[in-house]
Design a protein around this motif. Structure first.
Motif, PDB file in Angstrom:
ATOM      1  N   GLN A 259      10.726   5.493   4.508  1.00  0.00           N
ATOM      2  CA  GLN A 259      11.593   5.012   5.163  1.00  0.00           C
ATOM      3  C   GLN A 259      11.366   3.387   5.304  1.00  0.00           C
ATOM      4  OE1 GLN A 259      12.100   6.977   8.968  1.00  0.00           O
ATOM      5  NE2 GLN A 259      13.822   8.149   8.041  1.00  0.00           N
ATOM      6  N   ALA A 260      12.388   2.341   5.466  1.00  0.00           N
ATOM      7  CA  ALA A 260      12.439   1.136   5.717  1.00  0.00           C
ATOM      8  C   ALA A 260      11.660   0.705   7.076  1.00  0.00           C
ATOM      9  CB  ALA A 260      13.468   0.298   5.369  1.00  0.00           C
ATOM     10  N   SER A 261      11.829   1.444   7.792  1.00  0.00           N
ATOM     11  CA  SER A 261      11.411   1.324   9.090  1.00  0.00           C
ATOM     12  C   SER A 261       9.903   1.550   9.224  1.00  0.00           C
ATOM     13  CB  SER A 261      12.061   2.214  10.295  1.00  0.00           C
ATOM     14  OG  SER A 261      12.074   3.561   9.941  1.00  0.00           O
ATOM     15  N   VAL A 262       9.436   2.586   8.441  1.00  0.00           N
ATOM     16  CA  VAL A 262       8.108   2.974   8.396  1.00  0.00           C
ATOM     17  C   VAL A 262       7.168   1.891   7.695  1.00  0.00           C
ATOM     18  CG1 VAL A 262       6.235   4.474   7.399  1.00  0.00           C
ATOM     19  CG2 VAL A 262       8.177   5.214   8.521  1.00  0.00           C
ATOM     20  N   ALA A 263       7.649   1.136   6.611  1.00  0.00           N
ATOM     21  CA  ALA A 263       7.252   0.260   5.933  1.00  0.00           C
ATOM     22  C   ALA A 263       7.120  -1.025   6.818  1.00  0.00           C
ATOM     23  CB  ALA A 263       7.951   0.042   4.463  1.00  0.00           C
ATOM     24  N   ALA A 264       8.027  -1.394   7.371  1.00  0.00           N
ATOM     25  CA  ALA A 264       8.046  -2.449   8.392  1.00  0.00           C
ATOM     26  C   ALA A 264       7.044  -2.449   9.568  1.00  0.00           C
ATOM     27  CB  ALA A 264       9.412  -2.805   8.980  1.00  0.00           C
TER      28      ALA A 264
ATOM     29  N   PHE B 292       7.191  -1.911  -2.474  1.00  0.00           N
ATOM     30  CA  PHE B 292       8.529  -1.335  -3.306  1.00  0.00           C
ATOM     31  C   PHE B 292       8.431  -0.228  -3.993  1.00  0.00           C
ATOM     32  CE2 PHE B 292      10.530  -5.213  -2.438  1.00  0.00           C
ATOM     33  CZ  PHE B 292      11.955  -5.411  -3.233  1.00  0.00           C
ATOM     34  N   VAL B 293       7.233   0.137  -4.351  1.00  0.00           N
ATOM     35  CA  VAL B 293       7.081   1.617  -5.007  1.00  0.00           C
ATOM     36  C   VAL B 293       7.197   2.550  -3.739  1.00  0.00           C
ATOM     37  CG1 VAL B 293       5.555   3.122  -6.142  1.00  0.00           C
ATOM     38  CG2 VAL B 293       5.807   0.795  -6.916  1.00  0.00           C
ATOM     39  N   ALA B 294       6.428   2.416  -2.803  1.00  0.00           N
ATOM     40  CA  ALA B 294       6.252   3.284  -1.570  1.00  0.00           C
ATOM     41  C   ALA B 294       7.876   3.454  -1.162  1.00  0.00           C
ATOM     42  CB  ALA B 294       5.274   2.871  -0.389  1.00  0.00           C
ATOM     43  N   MET B 295       8.547   2.500  -0.917  1.00  0.00           N
ATOM     44  CA  MET B 295      10.001   2.700  -0.079  1.00  0.00           C
ATOM     45  C   MET B 295      10.799   3.636  -1.027  1.00  0.00           C
ATOM     46  SD  MET B 295      11.087  -0.486   2.038  1.00  0.00           S
ATOM     47  CE  MET B 295      10.126  -1.872   0.993  1.00  0.00           C
ATOM     48  N   GLN B 296      10.395   3.949  -2.239  1.00  0.00           N
ATOM     49  CA  GLN B 296      11.268   5.151  -2.886  1.00  0.00           C
ATOM     50  C   GLN B 296      11.358   6.271  -2.023  1.00  0.00           C
ATOM     51  OE1 GLN B 296      10.918   4.746  -7.755  1.00  0.00           O
ATOM     52  NE2 GLN B 296       8.750   4.410  -6.791  1.00  0.00           N
ATOM     53  N   THR B 297      10.166   6.803  -1.612  1.00  0.00           N
ATOM     54  CA  THR B 297      10.038   7.865  -0.502  1.00  0.00           C
ATOM     55  C   THR B 297       9.686   7.642   0.923  1.00  0.00           C
ATOM     56  OG1 THR B 297       7.536   7.895  -1.000  1.00  0.00           O
ATOM     57  CG2 THR B 297       9.247   8.984  -2.641  1.00  0.00           C
TER      58      THR B 297
ATOM     59  N   VAL C 165      -0.122   5.574   2.208  1.00  0.00           N
ATOM     60  CA  VAL C 165      -1.268   5.049   1.808  1.00  0.00           C
ATOM     61  C   VAL C 165      -1.005   3.829   1.110  1.00  0.00           C
ATOM     62  CG1 VAL C 165      -3.119   5.162   0.088  1.00  0.00           C
ATOM     63  CG2 VAL C 165      -2.516   7.306   1.465  1.00  0.00           C
ATOM     64  N   LEU C 166       0.319   3.719   0.101  1.00  0.00           N
ATOM     65  CA  LEU C 166       0.392   2.400  -0.429  1.00  0.00           C
ATOM     66  C   LEU C 166       0.895   1.557   0.353  1.00  0.00           C
ATOM     67  CD1 LEU C 166       2.732   3.858  -3.604  1.00  0.00           C
ATOM     68  CD2 LEU C 166       0.158   3.176  -3.536  1.00  0.00           C
ATOM     69  N   CYS C 167       1.504   1.627   1.327  1.00  0.00           N
ATOM     70  CA  CYS C 167       1.911   0.473   2.665  1.00  0.00           C
ATOM     71  C   CYS C 167       0.521   0.146   3.118  1.00  0.00           C
ATOM     72  CB  CYS C 167       2.990   1.224   3.549  1.00  0.00           C
ATOM     73  SG  CYS C 167       4.441   1.563   2.976  1.00  0.00           S
ATOM     74  N   CYS C 168      -0.433   0.973   3.439  1.00  0.00           N
ATOM     75  CA  CYS C 168      -1.722   0.588   4.180  1.00  0.00           C
ATOM     76  C   CYS C 168      -2.491  -0.312   3.315  1.00  0.00           C
ATOM     77  CB  CYS C 168      -2.342   2.080   4.809  1.00  0.00           C
ATOM     78  SG  CYS C 168      -1.635   2.740   5.842  1.00  0.00           S
ATOM     79  N   ILE C 169      -2.549   0.104   2.140  1.00  0.00           N
ATOM     80  CA  ILE C 169      -3.085  -0.747   1.004  1.00  0.00           C
ATOM     81  C   ILE C 169      -2.376  -2.119   1.022  1.00  0.00           C
ATOM     82  CG2 ILE C 169      -4.004  -0.976  -1.308  1.00  0.00           C
ATOM     83  CD1 ILE C 169      -4.246   1.859  -1.544  1.00  0.00           C
ATOM     84  N   GLY C 170      -1.351  -2.230   0.969  1.00  0.00           N
ATOM     85  CA  GLY C 170      -0.368  -3.316   0.965  1.00  0.00           C
ATOM     86  C   GLY C 170      -0.670  -4.503   2.122  1.00  0.00           C
ATOM     87  N   VAL C 171      -0.583  -3.772   3.320  1.00  0.00           N
ATOM     88  CA  VAL C 171      -0.950  -4.733   4.487  1.00  0.00           C
ATOM     89  C   VAL C 171      -2.425  -5.402   4.619  1.00  0.00           C
ATOM     90  CG1 VAL C 171      -1.830  -2.964   6.155  1.00  0.00           C
ATOM     91  CG2 VAL C 171      -0.540  -4.940   6.821  1.00  0.00           C
ATOM     92  N   VAL C 172      -3.316  -4.649   3.777  1.00  0.00           N
ATOM     93  CA  VAL C 172      -4.693  -5.156   3.720  1.00  0.00           C
ATOM     94  C   VAL C 172      -4.665  -6.197   2.949  1.00  0.00           C
ATOM     95  CG1 VAL C 172      -7.083  -5.053   2.998  1.00  0.00           C
ATOM     96  CG2 VAL C 172      -6.075  -3.073   4.466  1.00  0.00           C
TER      97      VAL C 172
END
Length: 289
Positions: free
Chosen positions: A91-96, A84-89, A151-158
Motif C-alpha cells: 500500500q502507498a501508506s505503508v511505503a510512505a 516503485f517495484v514494491a508498490m505493486q504489492t 524489504v524493498l522499501c526498507c532497503i530503499g530508505v537506507v
C-alpha cells in the motif's frame, strides 16, 4: 529555523507524501522501472532547460558533481526504483511510513559516524517519532503486508538516508535547479539499465495513468526535489529531515482520500505523537543554536 524554511518544509512534505499515492496509481497500469525512467528523463531535461534559461551553469564544483552522482544513483535509482517495484504489492501508506523513518536514520548516522550530538529534548523527539511511526505501522501490519515489498522499501530508505547525507552543503555556490536536473538524468541512466535487465516494459493507457504520471513528474519529481536541496543547504540534513515526520500522516491521509486505503484511530494517535516529536526536535535545535 526561519518562517521561510518552515513553509518550504511543509510544502516539501505535502509534495513528497503525495508521490506515494500517484506512484501506486502509475504501477497499476505501467511497468514500474520503465515508467520511472521516463519520468526522470522528462523531469531531468526540464530541470536542465529551465536552469539554463535562468543562467545557471552545468560547470559544477567537484563536490557538487560528486553529490549529484551519489544522489542520482541512491535517491532516484535505488530508493525510488525499489519503492516503485514494491508498490505493486504494498500500500502507498505503508511505503510512505517506512520512508518517513529516514530522519531517524540520518540522526543516528550523524551521531555515530560524524559525532554530532543531540540534546536530551531532541533525543526524546526522535523517540516520539519512532513511537508514532510504530503506532501507524502497527495498524498496517495487522491488516497484512507483502514481506518482499516491505524489504524493498526498507532497503530503499537506507539508500535515501545515504543520499541525504551526501548532499550536505554540496549545493553551496548556487546552481540549485541545474543540480536537480542533472541528478535526475543520472537516475534516468541507472533506471534505464535496471529496466533493460529486470523488466519487460508494458503500459495500459488511461486518463488516470496520464494524470498521475504528469503530476509525479512535475510536482514530487521536479518541484519537491528542488525544495529538498534548498532545505538541506539552508538548514542542514538533520533539521530538514525532521519534516519527514509529517509524512506518515500526509501519506496515509492522501492514500485514504484518493485510494480508499484505511485510516483509523490508531493512525490519528500516531500523528499526534509524531507532531509532538517534531516540536521537541525543533525546540532542541533552537536551544543548540
Amino acid at each position: 529555523m526561519d518562517i521561510r524554511a518552515i513553509l518550504m518544509g511543509l510544502a516539501f512534505s505535502l509534495m513528497w507524501s503525495s508521490a506515494f499515492t500517484s506512484a501506486r496509481i502509475i504501477v497499476a497500469d505501467a511497468s514500474p522501472l520503465a515508467a520511472l525512467t521516463l519520468r526522470y528523463l522528462i523531469s531531468g531535461l526540464l530541470g536542465v532547460a529551465i536552469a539554463r534559461a535562468l543562467g545557471q551553469s552545468w560547470h559544477l564544483t567537484p563536490a557538487q558533481w560528486r553529490a549529484t552522482i551519489i544522489f542520482g544513483v541512491l535517491q532516484n535509482g535505488v530508493y525510488l526504483g525499489l519503492n516503485f517495484v514494491a508498490m505493486q504489492t504494498v500500500q502507498a501508506s505503508v511505503a510512505a511510513i517506512i520512508a518517513s523513518t529516514m530522519p531517524l536514520l540520518v540522526a543516528m548516522a550523524l551521531w555515530i559516524v560524524l559525532g554530532e550530538r543531540l540534546r536530551p529534548l531532541g533525543i526524546a523527539g526522535l523517540a516520539a517519532g519512532i513511537v508514532g511511526v510504530g503506532l501507524i505501522m502497527g495498524a498496517r501490519i495487522t491488516s497484512g503486508v507483502d514481506p518482499f515489498g516491505l524489504v524493498l522499501c526498507c532497503i530503499g530508505v537506507v539508500a535515501l538516508t545515504i543520499a541525504t547525507l551526501s548532499v550536505r552543503g554540496a549545493t553551496s555556490g548556487g546552481n540549485f535547479l541545474m543540480i536537480v536536473g542533472l541528478q535526475m538524468l543520472v537516475g534516468c541512466l541507472v533506471l534505464a539499465l535496471a529496466t533493460a535487465i529486470f523488466e519487460t516494459p508494458h503500459v495500459t493507457p488511461s486518463w488516470r495513468l496520464l494524470v498521475a504520471f504528469s503530476y509525479t513528474t512535475l510536482i514530487p519529481g521536479l518541484a519537491a526535489t528542488f525544495v529538498w536541496f534548498w532545505l538541506v543547504n539552508r538548514i542542514g540534513a538533520t533539521r530538514a529531515a525532521t519534516f519527514h515526520f509529517l509524512n506518515p500522516f500526509l501519506g496515509v491521509a492522501t492514500a485514504a482520500l484518493l485510494l480508499s486505503e484505511p485510516l483509523g484511530q490508531q493512525d490519528i494517535l500516531g500523528v499526534v505523537v509524531i507532531t509532538l516529536g517534531i516540536l521537541a526536535v525543533q525546540l532542541s535545535r533552537q536551544q543548540k543554536t
